[in-house]
Enzyme design. Structure first.
Site, PDB file in Angstrom:
ATOM      1  N   LYS A   1      -7.879   1.916  -3.326  1.00 52.08           N
ATOM      2  CA  LYS A   1      -7.571   1.555  -1.947  1.00 52.08           C
ATOM      3  C   LYS A   1      -7.627   2.802  -1.045  1.00 52.08           C
ATOM      4  O   LYS A   1      -8.199   2.773   0.042  1.00 52.08           O
ATOM      5  CB  LYS A   1      -6.181   0.904  -1.903  1.00 52.08           C
ATOM      6  CG  LYS A   1      -5.565   0.776  -0.539  1.00 52.08           C
ATOM      7  CD  LYS A   1      -5.629  -0.605   0.018  1.00 52.08           C
ATOM      8  CE  LYS A   1      -5.113  -0.648   1.446  1.00 52.08           C
ATOM      9  NZ  LYS A   1      -5.404  -1.836   2.156  1.00 52.08           N
TER      10      LYS A   1
ATOM     11  N   THR B   1       0.867  -1.183   0.000  1.00 49.89           N
ATOM     12  CA  THR B   1       0.000   0.000   0.000  1.00 49.89           C
ATOM     13  C   THR B   1       0.900   1.229   0.000  1.00 49.89           C
ATOM     14  O   THR B   1       1.649   1.453   0.964  1.00 49.89           O
ATOM     15  CB  THR B   1      -0.891   0.022   1.264  1.00 49.89           C
ATOM     16  OG1 THR B   1      -1.653  -1.179   1.288  1.00 49.89           O
ATOM     17  CG2 THR B   1      -1.836   1.209   1.230  1.00 49.89           C
TER      18      THR B   1
ATOM     19  N   LYS C   1      -1.463   5.188   8.686  1.00 50.34           N
ATOM     20  CA  LYS C   1      -0.655   5.189   7.455  1.00 50.34           C
ATOM     21  C   LYS C   1      -1.545   5.430   6.230  1.00 50.34           C
ATOM     22  O   LYS C   1      -1.236   6.261   5.378  1.00 50.34           O
ATOM     23  CB  LYS C   1       0.069   3.839   7.297  1.00 50.34           C
ATOM     24  CG  LYS C   1       0.762   3.707   5.938  1.00 50.34           C
ATOM     25  CD  LYS C   1       1.245   2.310   5.609  1.00 50.34           C
ATOM     26  CE  LYS C   1       1.613   2.248   4.127  1.00 50.34           C
ATOM     27  NZ  LYS C   1       2.118   0.959   3.687  1.00 50.34           N
TER      28      LYS C   1
HETATM   29  P1  NAD Z   1       5.615  -6.013   7.336  1.00 52.21           P
HETATM   30  O1  NAD Z   1       6.418  -4.877   7.857  1.00 52.21           O
HETATM   31  O2  NAD Z   1       5.206  -7.106   8.244  1.00 52.21           O
HETATM   32  O3  NAD Z   1       6.355  -6.672   6.070  1.00 52.21           O
HETATM   33  C1  NAD Z   1       7.106  -5.956   5.122  1.00 52.21           C
HETATM   34  C2  NAD Z   1       8.385  -6.751   4.895  1.00 52.21           C
HETATM   35  O4  NAD Z   1       9.130  -6.148   3.835  1.00 52.21           O
HETATM   36  C3  NAD Z   1       9.321  -6.782   6.114  1.00 52.21           C
HETATM   37  O5  NAD Z   1       9.570  -8.119   6.479  1.00 52.21           O
HETATM   38  C4  NAD Z   1      10.576  -6.065   5.635  1.00 52.21           C
HETATM   39  O6  NAD Z   1      11.760  -6.573   6.203  1.00 52.21           O
HETATM   40  C5  NAD Z   1      10.494  -6.343   4.144  1.00 52.21           C
HETATM   41  N1  NAD Z   1      11.311  -5.464   3.298  1.00 52.21           N
HETATM   42  C6  NAD Z   1      11.522  -4.143   3.384  1.00 52.21           C
HETATM   43  N2  NAD Z   1      12.298  -3.718   2.372  1.00 52.21           N
HETATM   44  C7  NAD Z   1      12.583  -4.799   1.615  1.00 52.21           C
HETATM   45  C8  NAD Z   1      13.326  -5.017   0.425  1.00 52.21           C
HETATM   46  N3  NAD Z   1      13.942  -4.014  -0.210  1.00 52.21           N
HETATM   47  N4  NAD Z   1      13.395  -6.265  -0.079  1.00 52.21           N
HETATM   48  C9  NAD Z   1      12.793  -7.301   0.545  1.00 52.21           C
HETATM   49  N5  NAD Z   1      12.069  -7.169   1.672  1.00 52.21           N
HETATM   50  C10 NAD Z   1      11.961  -5.931   2.200  1.00 52.21           C
HETATM   51  O7  NAD Z   1       4.309  -5.320   6.691  1.00 52.21           O
HETATM   52  P2  NAD Z   1       2.935  -6.057   6.297  1.00 52.21           P
HETATM   53  O8  NAD Z   1       1.964  -5.923   7.411  1.00 52.21           O
HETATM   54  O9  NAD Z   1       3.246  -7.378   5.693  1.00 52.21           O
HETATM   55  O10 NAD Z   1       2.413  -5.051   5.162  1.00 52.21           O
HETATM   56  C11 NAD Z   1       3.007  -5.028   3.864  1.00 52.21           C
HETATM   57  C12 NAD Z   1       2.235  -4.037   3.016  1.00 52.21           C
HETATM   58  O11 NAD Z   1       0.861  -4.431   2.951  1.00 52.21           O
HETATM   59  C13 NAD Z   1       2.245  -2.606   3.571  1.00 52.21           C
HETATM   60  O12 NAD Z   1       2.367  -1.717   2.503  1.00 52.21           O
HETATM   61  C14 NAD Z   1       0.910  -2.491   4.272  1.00 52.21           C
HETATM   62  O13 NAD Z   1       0.435  -1.161   4.338  1.00 52.21           O
HETATM   63  C15 NAD Z   1       0.041  -3.369   3.389  1.00 52.21           C
HETATM   64  N6  NAD Z   1      -1.134  -3.943   4.058  1.00 52.21           N
HETATM   65  C16 NAD Z   1      -1.006  -4.494   5.305  1.00 52.21           C
HETATM   66  C17 NAD Z   1      -2.134  -5.053   5.907  1.00 52.21           C
HETATM   67  C18 NAD Z   1      -2.031  -5.696   7.278  1.00 52.21           C
HETATM   68  O14 NAD Z   1      -3.085  -5.992   7.890  1.00 52.21           O
HETATM   69  N7  NAD Z   1      -0.836  -5.954   7.800  1.00 52.21           N
HETATM   70  C19 NAD Z   1      -3.375  -5.038   5.261  1.00 52.21           C
HETATM   71  C20 NAD Z   1      -3.449  -4.496   3.977  1.00 52.21           C
HETATM   72  C21 NAD Z   1      -2.320  -3.947   3.381  1.00 52.21           C
END
Ligand code: NAD
Length: 314
Positions: free
Chosen positions: A187, A112, A262
């Site tokens: 979104k 997102t 966010k």
């Molecule tokens: P998270 O922080 O748990 O996971 C993100 C991962 O990306 C981390 O493990 C981090 O180490 C990794 N990362 C960062 N830079 C990187 C790179 N260059 N290469 C490889 N890995 C890298 O976050 P999440 O909760 O999994 O959310 C991910 C996305 O989904 C976000 O943009 C969030 O807004 C969106 N989202 C989350 C939810 C939710 O409920 N958690 C729901 C809808 C959307």
């Protein structure tokens, strides 16, 4: 690449997916792809995330470049647009993903991020001879684990059709919203409705309390009247009327306050860049920033009602 992309829906050969970002969402999404028979190669910059992924059966490697070698699809699930753009371009002397990937790779971003960043990322990918698509999700970790996410997709129609079977492994609703950036636009608009409506529902419950209404009475009326909305009928901010809502488990998420803060920031950026004369979206952004900063970051966003109640005196 449409012609070259291995069939994404059926044997014998499914697409080779480089999965970058194996966090709360990416981990379970990658597991679903592995279980559906896709050739997944995962990478995350945090070693603990890599270890967890391996323990769950996701093949991983130690660099993004290794993960995308020979990949048909580079799927990213990263924290922010800056993470995505840095990864695409490369930082600190590391080559960017766009320069390492084979020609005509499909860059599929499910993070997102800002609408403008999504358009920039797509333009960079297209400029480097690849295809690109923004496909943010809703449904949270529960939806990621169950494979029931909603995907909001911004892409040309032919790319959308070619990737739809792959998205259907991870989601139950796949909506083509328009061209590049349209997925993030959908979104951000949806989540602005959600943030504002949860505040309105919460204020109404606190007002009802002050006026001597029971929660159930207000719910019975509003859920069948013009006040009905998802914030009331599914994620009801008071315990009781909807037994599955986070209010019944002391506001354990659900959808965490930090994520709502966010997403409303992204809405605010979009409102500013388009000049829309919105008042409630920016106010909701401010309200959730405070909520997240004052202990609500890891609580469900419907916990905003406790702030409203606490600040209502008497
Ligand atoms: P998270 O922080 O748990 O996971 C993100 C991962 O990306 C981390 O493990 C981090 O180490 C990794 N990362 C960062 N830079 C990187 C790179 N260059 N290469 C490889 N890995 C890298 O976050 P999440 O909760 O999994 O959310 C991910 C996305 O989904 C976000 O943009 C969030 O807004 C969106 N989202 C989350 C939810 C939710 O409920 N958690 C729901 C809808 C959307």
């Amino acid at each position: 690449m449409s012609e070259n992309l291995p069939s994404m829906d059926s044997a014998p050969q499914k697409a080779h997916v480089a999965f970058l970002g194996l966090g709360h969402m990416g981990g379970p999404m990658a597991i679903n792809l592995v279980q559906a028979g896709y050739r997944v190669v995962g990478f995350d910059v945090v070693p603990a995330a890599l270890e967890t992924a391996r323990a769950h059966g996701i093949p991983t490697v130690d660099s993004a470049a290794e993960a995308i070698a020979g990949a048909d699809v580079v799927l990213t699930m990263l924290p922010s647009g800056k993470h995505l753009l840095d990864a695409y371009r490369g930082v600190g002397g590391q080559p960017g993903l766009l320069s390492v990937a084979g020609p005509d790779t499909l860059f599929l971003d499910c993070s997102t991020i800002n609408v403008d960043e999504a358009r920039e990322a797509s333009a960079l990918a297209l400029g480097a001879g690849h295809r690109a698509m923004d496909a943010p999700v809703s449904g949270g970790v529960v939806g990621a684990e169950a494979g029931t996410l909603t995907f909001m997709v911004g892409a040309p129609p032919e790319d959308f059709e070619s990737v739809k079977p792959l998205l259907e492994v991870m989601g139950k609703r796949i909506v083509h919203c328009g061209d590049h950036g349209a997925g993030q636009a959908a979104k951000v608009c949806n989540n602005m409705i959600l943030g504002v409506s949860m505040i309105a529902v919460s204020e109404a419950f606190v007002l009802g309390e002050k006026l001597g209404l029971t929660h159930q009475a207000l719910f019975d009326v509003a859920s069948a009247a013009s006040g009905q909305c998802w914030a009331l009928t599914t994620n009801c901010p008071v315990p009781g009327p909807v037994p599955t809502s986070p209010a019944n488990r002391d506001y354990q998420p659900g959808f965490a306050g930090a994520l709502m803060a966010k997403d409303l920031k992204l809405a605010l950026n979009a409102l500013e860049s388009t000049g829309v004369a919105a008042r409630l979206g920016p106010l909701a952004s401010e309200i959730y920033d405070t909520f997240a900063a004052e202990g609500g970051a890891d609580r469900d966003f419907s916990g905003i009602i406790t702030d409203i109640r606490d600040k209502s005196g008497r």
